[in-house]
Design an enzyme around this catalytic site. Structure first.
Site, short mmCIF file in Angstrom:
data_model
loop_
_atom_site.label_atom_id
_atom_site.label_comp_id
_atom_site.label_asym_id
_atom_site.label_seq_id
_atom_site.Cartn_x
_atom_site.Cartn_y
_atom_site.Cartn_z
N LYS A 33 35.07 100.68 0.37
CA LYS A 33 35.39 99.84 -1.83
C LYS A 33 35.17 100.38 -2.26
CE LYS A 33 32.19 95.11 0.14
NZ LYS A 33 33.23 94.21 -0.53
N ARG A 61 32.35 88.14 9.24
CA ARG A 61 32.69 86.90 10.64
C ARG A 61 33.01 88.44 11.81
NH1 ARG A 61 38.00 87.32 7.89
NH2 ARG A 61 36.86 87.39 6.05
N1 BES Z 1 30.20 90.83 1.89
C1 BES Z 1 31.91 90.88 1.69
C2 BES Z 1 32.18 89.37 1.08
C3 BES Z 1 31.36 89.17 -1.13
C4 BES Z 1 32.19 90.46 -1.76
C5 BES Z 1 30.65 89.30 -1.98
C6 BES Z 1 32.09 90.25 -3.29
C7 BES Z 1 30.59 89.10 -2.30
C8 BES Z 1 31.18 89.60 -3.95
C9 BES Z 1 33.02 91.39 2.43
O1 BES Z 1 32.16 91.45 3.55
C10 BES Z 1 34.12 91.33 2.61
O2 BES Z 1 33.91 92.89 2.37
N2 BES Z 1 35.23 90.34 2.41
C11 BES Z 1 36.42 91.06 2.11
C12 BES Z 1 37.09 90.55 3.03
C13 BES Z 1 38.41 91.03 2.87
C14 BES Z 1 38.42 92.34 3.64
C15 BES Z 1 39.14 90.15 3.72
C16 BES Z 1 36.43 90.55 1.02
O3 BES Z 1 36.30 89.19 -0.24
O4 BES Z 1 37.10 92.00 -0.11
MN MN Z 2 33.03 93.47 3.55
#
Ligand code: BES
Ligand code: MN
Ligand code: ZN
Length: 492
Positions: free
Chosen positions: A278, A352
């Site tokens: 990230k 997921r």
């Molecule tokens: N934990 C994150 C989702 C999230 C993002 C929660 C911001 C709270 C605030 C999740 O694991 C994630 O990183 N999801 C990605 C999915 C994408 C790579 C398809 C996202 O939402 O960017």
């Molecule tokens: Mn994630």
């Protein structure tokens, strides 16, 4: 601190601090009117002089009132009487509790709960009084140096009409349990990831187990997961030093043959994104990526205290998502417990992956329904913001029950579709499915992914990425959706 219901009228009530409502129109409720005449019209004069406007959230403490029974009176602004609904009532409670807590009055007697609130009966009004108390008085102190012990009340009385005092008493007990469950949930979300690890969650689950004879805990470690074939879950923990766990907490309050509700909570104690790292800004907030786990633990915490005749199983798959030489790489293909293969195109779509194996595992409890709760997608924050949780389900009946629970508990969700046209976005050239479905409809494709593992179940998914956490100045965990979940378990 203990809650009590009082059916004593304000006139006859002695208390260190009596809490009375004042509406902005200048009209008084029966209670306030009766106390005002004891005070020789003092409240009326404060209103007509403009010193107290009765606007929502406004408070004023009256001291030196020898003519009345209580030592003090706290006036609380309630806004327009005609629009005194659950939201306005909650706001009034919040400001009352904020003014009272931390003062060294031995007790407080709250008469806001006698008002008529549109959308809330005596049960709800008492329940909210206790719930909001906990919400208002929760303080995060765990990793700050010595904070002073705040003085406080021994007990809080919440007024109810004698005609419905039994309902109010029940509401107060439930609200106390839900409030404590929310604080428990918030604390876990707020704790940093170097403290709140998967093994820390095990310790907290042990405490819940110890609190009730009806709760038992089983903990699976990585070799158990390997034996079960949980290749998706294990692929997420591959890059970390912290051992992964899968917790199973069972609450048995009904005959053992009665099918349980299963709650599954995403327990990523830190989500760095893994190899699909990230960006830096706000990455600290990914310590709350176990918000789903915290909320289902908060829910069973509350259920253990309320002790209803239901059966409940709470499952928490928990690990970190970290990059390293051993971490899963984009393009890797893994086999889930269900046998379905997954091409991991983005290691940041890890929630997921841990959930799908936990959902497959959940089927062995022959549940009446399975509800998973997860901070799953940033897309859900964009779609619904911080106000409503995303709800997706393969059952209209279950979805409607959960939506209703959200409305009744004032912890709302909003349904999004799961449909074949979205499913196609998960097609992979190298496995049964990919773990991401592209930028469009990110919350829906994440749920589509999960739905492949729950085809034979009554299943719903709650995306709490927006609702479980506040960013900015009030940064921290909200305790949602504990109220929705407990409402669903008690009345669903
Ligand atoms: N934990 C994150 C989702 C999230 C993002 C929660 C911001 C709270 C605030 C999740 O694991 C994630 O990183 N999801 C990605 C999915 C994408 C790579 C398809 C996202 O939402 O960017
Ligand atoms: Mn994630
Ligand atoms: Zn995540």
């Amino acid at each position: 601190m203990e809650f009590k219901i009082t059916t004593v009228s304000a006139l006859k009530q002695s208390s260190a601090c009596m809490i009375l409502p004042v509406y902005s129109s200048g009209t008084f409720s029966k209670t306030t009117k009766s106390m005002d005449s004891v005070l020789g019209g003092r409240i009326k004069r404060l209103v007509s002089s403009g010193d107290f406007g009765g606007t929502p959230g406004e408070t004023m403490l009256l001291t030196d009132i020898p003519e009345a029974r209580p030592d003090r009176i706290l006036l609380v602004g309630c806004g327009d009487r005609k629009s005194f609904d659950t939201t306005a009532y909650k706001k009034a409670l919040s400001s009352a509790w904020a003014a009272v807590s931390g003062k060294n009055h031995a007790d407080a007697a709250c008469y806001l709960s006698l008002e008529s609130v549109s959308g809330a009966d005596a049960y709800r009004r008492a329940r909210l009084a206790a719930e909001i108390w906990h919400h208002e008085t929760y303080r995060y102190t765990a990793t700050k140096s010595a904070s002073k012990d705040r003085p406080g009340q021994k007990y809080i009385s919440v007024a109810a009409d004698s005609r419905n005092s039994q309902q109010a008493r029940k509401g107060l007990t439930h609200g106390d349990a839900i409030g404590k469950g929310m604080s428990f949930c918030r604390e876990l979300g707020n704790l940093p990831a170097n403290i709140c690890t998967p093994s820390y969650l095990v310790k907290q689950a042990r405490l819940i187990e110890k609190s009730s004879k009806r709760v038992s805990l089983q903990v699976l470690n990585e070799s158990d997961m390997k034996k079960l074939g949980m290749g998706a879950l294990l692929s997420v923990t591959a890059g970390t030093e912290e051992p992964a766990r899968l917790l199973v907490l069972k609450y048995t309050g009904a005959a053992s043959k009665k099918p349980p509700v299963v709650l599954v909570g995403k327990g990523i104690t830190f989500d760095s994104g893994g190899i699909s790292l990230k960006p830096g800004p706000a990455m600290d907030e990914m310590k709350y990526d176990m918000g789903g786990a915290a909320s289902v633990l908060g829910a069973i915490h509350a259920i253990a205290a309320i002790a209803p005749s239901i059966n409940l199983v709470v499952i928490v798959p928990t690990c970190e998502n970290m990059p390293s030489g051993k971490a899963t790489k984009p393009g890797d293909v893994v086999t889930s417990m269900s046998g379905l293969t997954i091409e991991i195109l983005n290691t940041d779509a890890e929630g997921r992956l841990i959930l799908c194996d936990a959902l497959t595992y959940a089927a062995r409890f022959k549940p009446s329904s399975i509800v998973d709760v997860a901070t799953l997608t940033g897309a859900c924050v964009i779609a619904l913001g911080k106000h409503r949780s995303g709800l997706l389900s393969n059952s209209d009946k279950l979805a409607n029950t959960l939506l209703k629970s959200g409305i009744n508990a004032d912890d709302r969700a909003w349904r999004l579709p799961i449909a074949p046209e979205y499913m196609k976005q998960l097609d992979s050239n190298f496995a049964d499915m990919a773990n991401i479905g592209g930028r469009e409809a990110g919350t829906i494709t994440a749920a589509c992914f999960l739905s492949r593992f729950t085809e034979d179940e009554n299943w719903a998914h709650i995306d709490i990425a927006g609702t479980a956490w506040r960013s900015g100045k009030a940064k921290g965990s909200t305790g949602r959706p504990v109220p929705l979940l407990v409402e669903f378990l008690l009345n669903g």
